[in-house]
Design a protein around this motif. Sequence first.
Motif, mmCIF file in Angstrom:
data_model
loop_
_atom_site.group_PDB
_atom_site.id
_atom_site.type_symbol
_atom_site.label_atom_id
_atom_site.label_comp_id
_atom_site.label_asym_id
_atom_site.label_seq_id
_atom_site.Cartn_x
_atom_site.Cartn_y
_atom_site.Cartn_z
ATOM 1 N N SER A 508 1.048 -1.182 0.001
ATOM 2 C CA SER A 508 -0.649 0.003 0.120
ATOM 3 C C SER A 508 0.941 1.618 0.089
ATOM 4 O O SER A 508 1.605 1.575 1.247
ATOM 5 C CB SER A 508 -1.020 -0.125 1.011
ATOM 6 O OG SER A 508 -1.554 0.967 1.343
ATOM 7 N N SER A 509 0.713 2.438 -1.106
ATOM 8 C CA SER A 509 1.797 3.072 -1.405
ATOM 9 C C SER A 509 3.034 3.319 -0.962
ATOM 10 O O SER A 509 3.971 3.784 -0.378
ATOM 11 C CB SER A 509 1.192 4.740 -0.265
ATOM 12 O OG SER A 509 -0.465 4.526 -0.350
ATOM 13 N N GLY A 510 4.069 1.908 -1.414
ATOM 14 C CA GLY A 510 5.226 2.049 -1.540
ATOM 15 C C GLY A 510 5.474 1.013 -0.324
ATOM 16 O O GLY A 510 6.652 0.325 0.080
ATOM 17 N N ASP A 511 4.277 0.028 1.003
ATOM 18 C CA ASP A 511 5.350 0.168 2.303
ATOM 19 C C ASP A 511 4.745 -1.378 1.921
ATOM 20 O O ASP A 511 3.119 -1.247 1.591
ATOM 21 C CB ASP A 511 4.781 0.640 3.366
ATOM 22 C CG ASP A 511 6.117 2.339 2.930
ATOM 23 O OD1 ASP A 511 6.238 2.224 2.812
ATOM 24 O OD2 ASP A 511 4.548 3.050 3.491
ATOM 25 N N ILE A 512 5.622 -2.100 2.787
ATOM 26 C CA ILE A 512 3.934 -3.169 2.548
ATOM 27 C C ILE A 512 3.831 -3.516 4.027
ATOM 28 O O ILE A 512 4.735 -3.327 4.650
ATOM 29 C CB ILE A 512 5.519 -4.225 2.437
ATOM 30 C CG1 ILE A 512 5.925 -4.047 0.806
ATOM 31 C CG2 ILE A 512 5.269 -5.837 2.466
ATOM 32 C CD1 ILE A 512 6.847 -5.165 -0.446
#
Length: 560
Positions: A508-512
Amino acid sequence: MMKEMFKKGLVILWIGAMLVSYWMFLPPLNPLSTDFWWFVIEGLILAFVGLSLTTAIDTIGKANAQKATNTGRKEVNPINTVQDKWLKGIGLAIVGLVALIMGLNLLNSRVFRAKSYANVITVKEADFTQDFPETDISTLALLDRKSAKKIGDTYLGTIDKVSQFGISDDYRQVTIGNQPYRVSPLEYKNFWKWLSNRTEGIGYYVKVNQTTGKAELAPLEQPMKYSDSEYLFRDTLRYLRFKHPFTIFGDPSFEVDDAGNPYYVATIYKPRFMLTSKDPVGVILLDAVTGETKEYSLDAIPDWVDRVFSANNVLTRVDDYYTYQDGFWNTVFSQTGVKETTDSYNYISIGSDIYLYTGITSATADSSNLGFILVNMRTREVTNYKLASATESAAMESAEGEVQEKGYVATAPTLVKLNEKAYYLVSLKDDAGLVKSYALVDAEDYQQVTVNNDIEQLISQFTDLDTSALSGTASSAAGQAEVEIITGVVDQLASQMINGSTVYYISSSGDIYKVKATEDSTDQLPFLKVGDSFSGELSKDNYLKQFKVNPSEEEKETNE
């Protein structure tokens, strides 16, 4: 005249010596106690010595008188004759009492009464997999006594008059509100500190949560006036002895009830066989604030009292049960069916009670257990859970072998049951005595060892239960940092199995972020898809706790 004064002086000296001895050793005035009879023998020996001195002085004086008169005729002194009879009687009494005590101890020893010792307790048989309770992660005692003491002692500097007090070495394990704690009262540092502060009393005790490792210097509404560090008549043991002069009891130990009120608990004993083999029959509770005492029989002890039976008593009785079922001589020669407890034990909390557990092994076994003994320390109810497993010592050595390059030392393990399997949870300490890592050792195959510096992550590999209590993250009231709430939309989604549990990976939005499927997970988790909105509490290694799938805008409008 001088002789009479000397004799009176000896009588006064004898009385003084017996009073000092009673003040120091505090024997119960009870003929069922061997301490009482040794106290009597001490008095007889002192009387024998004193009477011998007076007889010798009388004999010397008479001899000098006869020499002065030059009669050369020996006269019988009736006083000496009476004294000789008393000396002979006292000497025979001393020898007779010593012989009687030693004879009774021998006749009531395990050599002659092995079956009686074996039948003092009964043991309930059970199966580990089916009957042993699953470990409650939230009450898992991770800290041993040394670790709890190291943490608790650091809180002494937070009180006033820190130079006047220390912390007692007790650190007794109790349960408070179903949580395992180590508790220890403050104590006067020395006689002069006591002299300056005895009027005010002791206003604090230390308690260390064995699960979270959080310590607290707990203030008392009213200070303690009775403790082990008191002198004269407010010393707990001396105070109880003078209030209960005929009762046989052990050293009082510090406990607190569920409301935090301080007490000293002294176990009452009665010999099982004549003067030998003392066994608990009740307790005396001493209110450390008011000095009020009350005796309880075993079936009437308040539920908050955690430790009535000592570890030594429990282990001795269990060993007797498994050792002497077929008599004493069987243990010497054939050793048929002889079992014994292992050389290590520990405590676990189950509900509001504390249990001692230890392995049970064959007398000829090397590193294998036949099962585990679980003993309620308040009632001494004993259960044997059958399970072929490694001994605690073997598990400790296996855990140390996994980190041998670091030189960590294993502590006595804690027995845990995770997903119906038995494990030894071992703390690994460095040279400074600090816990640096944890190991879970498979009890049935002790070569299977998993080590992790993070206890929460370690336990989560073997169970689906919420393990956040182990790191204290579930308790924001205890001064923890604010929880970070994550919200987002699923861009990508994947999953994989880790040690039998499904872990979902959310991009999500570049984060895991990771979400572990447990019994408490939302039912919507398996149906999570790209585009769904979610929220959760950010934990270690990007795991999300309290994970929720938020309704979409269309679902909100539909619901409206």
